[in-house]
Write a protein that holds these residues in place. Sequence first.
Motif, PDB file in Angstrom:
ATOM      1  N   GLY A 114       0.830  -1.198   0.000  1.00  0.00           N
ATOM      2  CA  GLY A 114       0.000   0.000   0.000  1.00  0.00           C
ATOM      3  C   GLY A 114       0.860   1.242   0.000  1.00  0.00           C
ATOM      4  O   GLY A 114       2.074   1.203  -0.212  1.00  0.00           O
ATOM      5  N   THR A 115       0.213   2.372   0.217  1.00  0.00           N
ATOM      6  CA  THR A 115       0.936   3.621   0.282  1.00  0.00           C
ATOM      7  C   THR A 115       0.542   4.301   1.601  1.00  0.00           C
ATOM      8  O   THR A 115      -0.260   3.768   2.356  1.00  0.00           O
ATOM      9  N   ARG A 116       1.134   5.448   1.900  1.00  0.00           N
ATOM     10  CA  ARG A 116       0.854   6.059   3.202  1.00  0.00           C
ATOM     11  C   ARG A 116       0.057   7.349   3.086  1.00  0.00           C
ATOM     12  O   ARG A 116      -0.415   7.878   4.062  1.00  0.00           O
ATOM     13  N   ARG A 117      -0.044   7.867   1.867  1.00  0.00           N
ATOM     14  CA  ARG A 117      -0.680   9.173   1.731  1.00  0.00           C
ATOM     15  C   ARG A 117      -1.747   9.138   0.632  1.00  0.00           C
ATOM     16  O   ARG A 117      -1.500   8.626  -0.457  1.00  0.00           O
ATOM     17  N   TRP A 118      -2.921   9.676   0.954  1.00  0.00           N
ATOM     18  CA  TRP A 118      -4.016   9.733  -0.011  1.00  0.00           C
ATOM     19  C   TRP A 118      -3.724  10.778  -1.078  1.00  0.00           C
ATOM     20  O   TRP A 118      -3.450  11.929  -0.757  1.00  0.00           O
ATOM     21  N   GLY A 119      -3.805  10.388  -2.365  1.00  0.00           N
ATOM     22  CA  GLY A 119      -3.754  11.371  -3.451  1.00  0.00           C
ATOM     23  C   GLY A 119      -2.395  11.470  -4.112  1.00  0.00           C
ATOM     24  O   GLY A 119      -1.423  10.805  -3.733  1.00  0.00           O
ATOM     25  N   ASN A 120      -2.330  12.296  -5.119  1.00  0.00           N
ATOM     26  CA  ASN A 120      -1.111  12.575  -5.881  1.00  0.00           C
ATOM     27  C   ASN A 120      -1.060  14.093  -6.021  1.00  0.00           C
ATOM     28  O   ASN A 120      -1.767  14.664  -6.849  1.00  0.00           O
ATOM     29  N   TRP A 121      -0.259  14.716  -5.168  1.00  0.00           N
ATOM     30  CA  TRP A 121      -0.399  16.142  -4.942  1.00  0.00           C
ATOM     31  C   TRP A 121       0.622  17.004  -5.679  1.00  0.00           C
ATOM     32  O   TRP A 121       1.799  16.679  -5.740  1.00  0.00           O
ATOM     33  N   LYS A 122       0.149  18.104  -6.240  1.00  0.00           N
ATOM     34  CA  LYS A 122       0.993  19.185  -6.727  1.00  0.00           C
ATOM     35  C   LYS A 122       0.564  20.397  -5.903  1.00  0.00           C
ATOM     36  O   LYS A 122      -0.524  20.960  -6.122  1.00  0.00           O
ATOM     37  N   GLY A 123       1.395  20.750  -4.931  1.00  0.00           N
ATOM     38  CA  GLY A 123       0.960  21.785  -3.988  1.00  0.00           C
ATOM     39  C   GLY A 123      -0.293  21.316  -3.267  1.00  0.00           C
ATOM     40  O   GLY A 123      -0.322  20.224  -2.719  1.00  0.00           O
ATOM     41  N   LYS A 124      -1.346  22.108  -3.303  1.00  0.00           N
ATOM     42  CA  LYS A 124      -2.593  21.707  -2.638  1.00  0.00           C
ATOM     43  C   LYS A 124      -3.620  21.137  -3.614  1.00  0.00           C
ATOM     44  O   LYS A 124      -4.793  20.979  -3.282  1.00  0.00           O
ATOM     45  N   VAL A 125      -3.155  20.828  -4.826  1.00  0.00           N
ATOM     46  CA  VAL A 125      -4.052  20.262  -5.841  1.00  0.00           C
ATOM     47  C   VAL A 125      -3.812  18.757  -5.935  1.00  0.00           C
ATOM     48  O   VAL A 125      -2.687  18.310  -6.144  1.00  0.00           O
TER      49      VAL A 125
END
Length: 245
Positions: A179-190
């Motif tokens: 699995g992974t530890r962080r929800w999402g794929n973030w560019k800054g707050k997007v």
Amino acid sequence: MDIQSATWTEVRDAETNLAMVPIGSTEQHGPHAALGTDTLNAETVAETAADRLDDPVAVSPAVSVGVAEEHRQFSGTLWTSESTFRSYVRDIVESLAFHGFDRVVLVNGHGGNVAALREVAGTITRHDDAYAVPFTWFEAVGEDAPPMGHGGALETSLLQHANPDAVREDRLDDAAAEGTRRWGNWKGKVNLAFDSAEFTENGVVGDPREASADLGEDLLDAASEALVDLLETVAEHDTERPPRK
Ligand SMILES: [Zn+2]
């Protein structure tokens, strides 16, 4: 009072205008936790709060398919559109109100439902014969709880406490490793991602190895206490709409 197991005469004679609708989802929760995790957990929190509340409260059957298209790449995930989901929840609350249960808490177990529930609760309250407010159990477990994640320590712990058959204990190590530890794929707050498969290989976000039945019991205590508190407040709440200025 569980509406599914009550008779119509018992519902007719119930002396309360309070109701809860448990709302979950049928969606992947990693290789170790059942697709019904969110529904099971919402039901657990609603039933526990109903038991602990001094006054009676009607509990409807759960809404078990919600806004979950974001998990569509994982087998067994089911979803509705947001508009279908909102209409369905609105109709359920309307029918509860028809029977006199016109103060309704929507007890939610799925992050993807949050925005739609807030919107439909507002629509119901403004335009229908009921007052409705959403409550999401994992937002009410306190600062010390593990991060929400997905199929991580929080959700897995509550299952281990209340529905242990829904957890495959022998897969926790693999679930965490892949699995992974962080929800999402973030560019800054997007968040650039729309589907969870973009950032997790097996569906897990977080670390389910940190889960335990004891932690689940503590989480349930915190969430159900907050829900009892909310129900008592909703029972007293002034539901008159303010006049136009
Ligand atoms: Zn979940």
